[in-house]
Design an enzyme around this catalytic site. Structure first.
Site, short mmCIF file in Angstrom:
data_model
loop_
_atom_site.label_atom_id
_atom_site.label_comp_id
_atom_site.label_asym_id
_atom_site.label_seq_id
_atom_site.Cartn_x
_atom_site.Cartn_y
_atom_site.Cartn_z
N ARG A 6 9.62 1.18 -1.29
CA ARG A 6 8.54 2.16 -1.47
C ARG A 6 7.95 2.03 -2.86
NH1 ARG A 6 7.87 6.93 1.13
NH2 ARG A 6 5.94 6.68 -0.04
N ARG A 62 -4.07 -9.31 -1.13
CA ARG A 62 -4.66 -10.59 -0.70
C ARG A 62 -5.01 -11.44 -1.93
NH1 ARG A 62 -2.82 -10.72 3.94
NH2 ARG A 62 -3.78 -9.52 5.58
N ARG A 114 8.42 11.00 -6.93
CA ARG A 114 9.84 10.69 -6.66
C ARG A 114 10.59 10.48 -7.95
NH1 ARG A 114 11.63 9.27 -1.54
NH2 ARG A 114 13.60 9.67 -2.57
#
Length: 119
Positions: A6, A62, A114
């Site tokens: 994550r 990309r 978090r």
């Protein structure tokens, strides 16, 4: 062994340059901290808060060489009071490491999301 990593970052504005710069930094940190190559990556899901519409976050990956890695972008649900201008990712990788050895990456203002696992 398949693991999920994550990560998230908060970008400064809804602009193409800010989104690409923030996501480039995030993907680079995820790859570096986890000692990964694109051959280790199975797929990546990117989400962006509804206030980020200027560019697809996957374009940054990309440009970093994720040419044959399946990538997808989606919109986060619009929760009142949620942290604005956030791009999140969940990368699925094929590595021989325990869950405890995986480094989740939260950058800039997204560290607040978090604090328990942010590096």
């Amino acid at each position: 062994m398949i693991r999920a990593i994550r990560g998230a970052t908060q970008v400064g504005a809804n602009s193409r340059d800010e989104i690409l710069s923030g996501v480039t930094e995030l993907v680079t940190e995820v790859m570096g901290r986890n000692r990964l190559t694109t051959d280790d990556v199975i797929s990546v899901i990117f989400t962006a808060t509804p206030d980020l519409t200027a560019e697809f976050p996957a374009l940054a990956a990309r440009k970093l060489g994720f040419h044959d890695v399946p990538l997808i972008c989606a919109s986060e649900i619009d929760v009142p009071g949620a942290l604005p201008r956030v791009v999140r990712l969940m990368a699925h990788v094929d590595v021989e490491r325990s869950r405890q050895d995986i480094q989740h990456v939260y950058l800039r203002g997204a560290v607040a999301l978090r604090v328990d696992i942010a590096q």
